[in-house]
Design a protein around this motif. Structure first.
Motif, short mmCIF file in Angstrom:
data_model
loop_
_atom_site.label_atom_id
_atom_site.label_comp_id
_atom_site.label_asym_id
_atom_site.label_seq_id
_atom_site.Cartn_x
_atom_site.Cartn_y
_atom_site.Cartn_z
N VAL A 35 -16.02 7.78 -29.84
CA VAL A 35 -16.98 8.28 -28.85
C VAL A 35 -17.88 7.17 -28.34
O VAL A 35 -18.03 7.00 -27.12
CB VAL A 35 -17.81 9.44 -29.44
CG1 VAL A 35 -18.86 9.91 -28.46
CG2 VAL A 35 -16.89 10.59 -29.85
N PHE A 36 -18.50 6.41 -29.23
CA PHE A 36 -19.41 5.35 -28.78
C PHE A 36 -18.71 4.26 -27.99
O PHE A 36 -19.24 3.82 -26.95
CB PHE A 36 -20.18 4.76 -29.95
CG PHE A 36 -21.12 5.73 -30.62
CD1 PHE A 36 -21.64 6.81 -29.93
CD2 PHE A 36 -21.49 5.55 -31.93
CE1 PHE A 36 -22.52 7.70 -30.54
CE2 PHE A 36 -22.36 6.44 -32.55
CZ PHE A 36 -22.87 7.51 -31.86
N PRO A 37 -17.53 3.77 -28.40
CA PRO A 37 -16.84 2.77 -27.55
C PRO A 37 -16.46 3.33 -26.18
O PRO A 37 -16.48 2.60 -25.18
CB PRO A 37 -15.60 2.40 -28.35
CG PRO A 37 -15.98 2.65 -29.75
CD PRO A 37 -16.86 3.87 -29.71
N TRP A 38 -16.12 4.61 -26.12
CA TRP A 38 -15.78 5.21 -24.83
C TRP A 38 -17.02 5.31 -23.94
O TRP A 38 -16.96 5.06 -22.74
CB TRP A 38 -15.19 6.61 -25.06
CG TRP A 38 -15.08 7.39 -23.80
CD1 TRP A 38 -14.10 7.30 -22.86
CD2 TRP A 38 -16.02 8.37 -23.32
NE1 TRP A 38 -14.37 8.17 -21.83
CE2 TRP A 38 -15.54 8.83 -22.09
CE3 TRP A 38 -17.21 8.88 -23.82
CZ2 TRP A 38 -16.21 9.80 -21.36
CZ3 TRP A 38 -17.87 9.84 -23.09
CH2 TRP A 38 -17.37 10.29 -21.87
N ALA A 39 -18.16 5.66 -24.51
CA ALA A 39 -19.38 5.89 -23.74
C ALA A 39 -20.13 4.61 -23.42
O ALA A 39 -20.94 4.59 -22.50
CB ALA A 39 -20.30 6.85 -24.49
N LEU A 43 -23.11 3.53 -20.16
CA LEU A 43 -24.55 3.46 -20.41
C LEU A 43 -25.14 2.21 -19.77
O LEU A 43 -24.49 1.16 -19.70
CB LEU A 43 -24.81 3.47 -21.91
CG LEU A 43 -24.32 4.72 -22.62
CD1 LEU A 43 -24.50 4.57 -24.12
CD2 LEU A 43 -25.03 5.95 -22.12
N PRO A 44 -26.40 2.27 -19.33
CA PRO A 44 -26.99 1.15 -18.58
C PRO A 44 -27.67 0.09 -19.45
O PRO A 44 -28.62 -0.53 -19.02
CB PRO A 44 -28.03 1.86 -17.72
CG PRO A 44 -28.48 2.99 -18.57
CD PRO A 44 -27.24 3.45 -19.31
N PHE A 45 -27.19 -0.16 -20.67
CA PHE A 45 -27.86 -1.10 -21.55
C PHE A 45 -27.73 -2.54 -21.11
O PHE A 45 -28.55 -3.38 -21.44
CB PHE A 45 -27.35 -0.96 -22.99
CG PHE A 45 -27.69 0.35 -23.62
CD1 PHE A 45 -28.95 0.88 -23.53
CD2 PHE A 45 -26.72 1.06 -24.31
CE1 PHE A 45 -29.27 2.09 -24.11
CE2 PHE A 45 -27.03 2.27 -24.89
CZ PHE A 45 -28.31 2.79 -24.78
N ASN A 46 -26.69 -2.86 -20.35
CA ASN A 46 -26.49 -4.25 -19.91
C ASN A 46 -27.04 -4.51 -18.53
O ASN A 46 -26.88 -5.60 -17.98
CB ASN A 46 -25.00 -4.60 -19.95
CG ASN A 46 -24.48 -4.67 -21.36
OD1 ASN A 46 -25.23 -4.97 -22.28
ND2 ASN A 46 -23.21 -4.37 -21.55
N ASP A 47 -27.68 -3.54 -17.90
CA ASP A 47 -28.27 -3.72 -16.59
C ASP A 47 -29.68 -4.30 -16.74
O ASP A 47 -30.67 -3.59 -16.75
CB ASP A 47 -28.33 -2.38 -15.83
CG ASP A 47 -26.94 -1.84 -15.56
OD1 ASP A 47 -25.98 -2.63 -15.60
OD2 ASP A 47 -26.83 -0.64 -15.32
N VAL A 48 -29.76 -5.62 -16.82
CA VAL A 48 -31.03 -6.30 -17.03
C VAL A 48 -31.67 -6.57 -15.68
O VAL A 48 -31.03 -7.06 -14.75
CB VAL A 48 -30.83 -7.61 -17.79
CG1 VAL A 48 -32.14 -8.33 -18.01
CG2 VAL A 48 -30.15 -7.34 -19.11
N THR A 49 -32.95 -6.26 -15.55
CA THR A 49 -33.65 -6.47 -14.28
C THR A 49 -34.65 -7.61 -14.35
O THR A 49 -35.35 -7.87 -13.39
CB THR A 49 -34.39 -5.18 -13.86
OG1 THR A 49 -35.30 -4.84 -14.89
CG2 THR A 49 -33.40 -4.06 -13.63
N VAL A 50 -34.71 -8.33 -15.46
CA VAL A 50 -35.63 -9.45 -15.62
C VAL A 50 -34.96 -10.72 -15.09
O VAL A 50 -33.84 -11.02 -15.45
CB VAL A 50 -36.05 -9.62 -17.09
CG1 VAL A 50 -36.97 -10.82 -17.25
CG2 VAL A 50 -36.67 -8.34 -17.61
N ASP A 51 -35.67 -11.46 -14.23
CA ASP A 51 -35.12 -12.72 -13.70
C ASP A 51 -35.20 -13.80 -14.77
O ASP A 51 -36.12 -13.85 -15.56
CB ASP A 51 -35.91 -13.17 -12.47
CG ASP A 51 -35.68 -12.22 -11.31
OD1 ASP A 51 -34.62 -11.59 -11.27
OD2 ASP A 51 -36.59 -12.13 -10.45
#
Length: 53
Positions: A35-39, A43-51
């Motif tokens: 389940v976790f590898p599929w999900a 999930l947006p955990f790698n969407d970093v908005t810090v320059d």
């Protein structure tokens, strides 16, 4: 829900406790292996908005 599971497990208290532990371990294994590898890509955990300045 937990009461329903407990009432439907066979055996005495010790057998039910052992089966309950086994069920918990199986659920954790399935979550971590499938389940976790599929999900994870969803999930947006790698969407970093810090320059990187």
């Amino acid at each position: 829900m937990y009461g329903w599971i407990w009432r439907h497990l066979p055996g005495n208290v010790w057998v039910k406790a052992l089966l309950s532990l086994l069920l918990v371990l199986v659920v954790v294994y399935v979550l971590f292996q499938y389940v976790f590898p599929w999900a994870e890509p969803l999930l947006p955990f790698n969407d970093v908005t810090v320059d990187g300045q």
